[in-house]
Design an enzyme around this catalytic site. Structure first.
Site, mmCIF file in Angstrom:
data_model
loop_
_atom_site.group_PDB
_atom_site.id
_atom_site.type_symbol
_atom_site.label_atom_id
_atom_site.label_comp_id
_atom_site.label_asym_id
_atom_site.label_seq_id
_atom_site.Cartn_x
_atom_site.Cartn_y
_atom_site.Cartn_z
ATOM 1 N N LYS A 172 13.297 1.013 -27.268
ATOM 2 C CA LYS A 172 14.006 0.654 -26.045
ATOM 3 C C LYS A 172 13.423 -0.610 -25.400
ATOM 4 C CE LYS A 172 17.269 3.586 -25.999
ATOM 5 N NZ LYS A 172 18.666 3.105 -26.099
ATOM 6 N N SER A 176 15.526 3.758 -21.083
ATOM 7 C CA SER A 176 14.990 5.016 -20.599
ATOM 8 C C SER A 176 13.721 4.745 -19.806
ATOM 9 C CB SER A 176 14.668 5.930 -21.779
ATOM 10 O OG SER A 176 13.853 7.015 -21.381
ATOM 11 N N SER A 177 13.426 5.609 -18.860
ATOM 12 C CA SER A 177 12.220 5.424 -18.048
ATOM 13 C C SER A 177 10.944 5.620 -18.855
ATOM 14 C CB SER A 177 12.227 6.391 -16.859
ATOM 15 O OG SER A 177 12.321 7.729 -17.308
ATOM 16 N N CYS A 178 11.043 6.138 -20.093
ATOM 17 C CA CYS A 178 9.843 6.324 -20.918
ATOM 18 C C CYS A 178 9.278 5.000 -21.415
ATOM 19 C CB CYS A 178 10.143 7.230 -22.097
ATOM 20 S SG CYS A 178 11.193 6.488 -23.362
ATOM 21 N N HIS A 226 16.482 18.048 -23.915
ATOM 22 C CA HIS A 226 15.533 17.652 -22.883
ATOM 23 C C HIS A 226 15.250 18.846 -21.965
ATOM 24 C CE1 HIS A 226 16.874 13.504 -24.037
ATOM 25 N NE2 HIS A 226 15.580 13.314 -23.910
ATOM 26 N N TYR A 236 10.174 5.995 -29.634
ATOM 27 C CA TYR A 236 11.452 5.796 -28.943
ATOM 28 C C TYR A 236 11.305 4.719 -27.872
ATOM 29 C CZ TYR A 236 15.516 6.888 -26.006
ATOM 30 O OH TYR A 236 16.677 6.818 -25.268
#
Length: 321
Positions: free
Chosen positions: A149, A116-118, A188, A145
């Protein structure tokens, strides 16, 4: 590491799509099926608990997939991430470690891990390049999270270094589309806005109140585009770094809300509750590595939102709400 040359995948090989009923996994399954893959394998969480290490290893021993796409994960929006950080950290670490370890034991030829881009720092320069990973502090609302990742990315990189297997990672921007989660608790931003504005339209509510200021900027990619990008990467890319997957364009949450309101046909007022968190101020991915490999998205945002609204309305009570 033995040099690996990417090329067309064997359409008759066994492909395990972990998380094949989720937003991303189901889109990947549909795309692979459309592209002629004849031996797709998937298990629901009721059939195979990916947190159960023995069960995962037994599954791999039985199915022996040649390719694996790891799209299974515990996901949610800001509220869910803030409320259950232990769950997001622990369960995602268990899922990806079990699947990747089992894939290694059976020497799976090609693995695509989806993150994920987070994973990138909260205040990373924009647009965000792959090299910015681990260069700053994470966004506190989803750091648990993100850490899970990041561990998955490093796991894939470690397998490449130690065992020479051509495994890769892809980091998508915010995804949306058919099969999304529209629940009040852990959806989301885009599906949450669709549910909120559509309900307001149906009930005749004079106004809608959204979280935050509406000023943060976000990038959105239709899940069908994401699925196509995954197969493209498996057949055209091999390298140690994760690959950003997105559109290279963003907009404010305020503009997104207006787009959704228009798509559902809501003409009431919109208010913003600034006591609620905004999250990261901006999150736009640099997708030059992906576009250089020959891939570009095909679904414009307005069209994608309209398609998602239509899907939401057509599925009624069966939708996760």
């Amino acid at each position: 590491m033995t040099e690996y040359t990417p090329g067309p995948l064997d359409r008759d090989a066994t492909v395990y799509v972990a998380g094949h009923r989720g937003l991303v996994g189901s889109a990947i399954w549909r795309h692979l099926d459309e592209q002629g893959f004849s031996r797709l394998v998937g298990r629901s969480s009721a059939e195979l608990d990916l947190r159960d290490r023995d069960a995962v290893f037994g599954f791999f021993a039985d199915t022996r997939p040649r390719y694996v796409v790891l799209a299974a994960a515990k996901v949610g929006g800001i509220l869910a991430n803030c409320t259950y950080p232990v769950d997001f950290l622990s369960e995602n670490l268990q899922i990806q470690t079990n699947v990747l370890d089992a894939a290694l034991q059976h020497e799976v030829e090609r693995v695509l891990f989806l993150g994920s881009s987070c994973i990138y720092p909260k205040l990373a320069p924009q647009p965000i390049k792959e090299e910015y990973l681990l260069t700053g502090h994470l966004e506190p609302t989803n750091d648990a999270y993100a850490i899970a990742k990041i561990a998955g990315i490093l796991h894939v990189q470690a397998v490449r270094r130690q065992y020479g297997l051509p495994w890769i990672s892809a980091m998508p921007t915010n995804l949306y589309g058919s099969g999304d989660n529209f629940s009040r608790e852990d959806s989301h931003v885009l599906p949450a806005l669709i549910r909120r504005y559509d309900q307001a339209r149906r009930t005749g509510a004079p106004s809608v109140t959204n979280w935050g200021s509406g000023t943060p900027r976000r990038e959105f990619l239709h899940v069908d585009d994401m699925a196509a990008a995954c197969l493209h990467l498996l057949e055209h890319f091999d390298g140690p770094t994760q690959v950003n997957v997105g559109t290279g364009q963003d907009l404010t949450i305020r503009d997104l809300a207006a787009l959704v309101a228009d798509a559902v046909g809501y003409d009431g007022e919109t208010h913003w509750d600034t006591s609620k968190p905004d999250g990261t101020p901006r999150k736009l991915l640099d997708v030059s590595q992906l576009t250089a490999s020959g891939w570009e998205p095909q679904v414009p945002l307005a069209e994608g939102v309209a398609r998602t609204v239509a899907w939401y309305r057509s599925h009624g009570e069966s939708i996760r709400q």
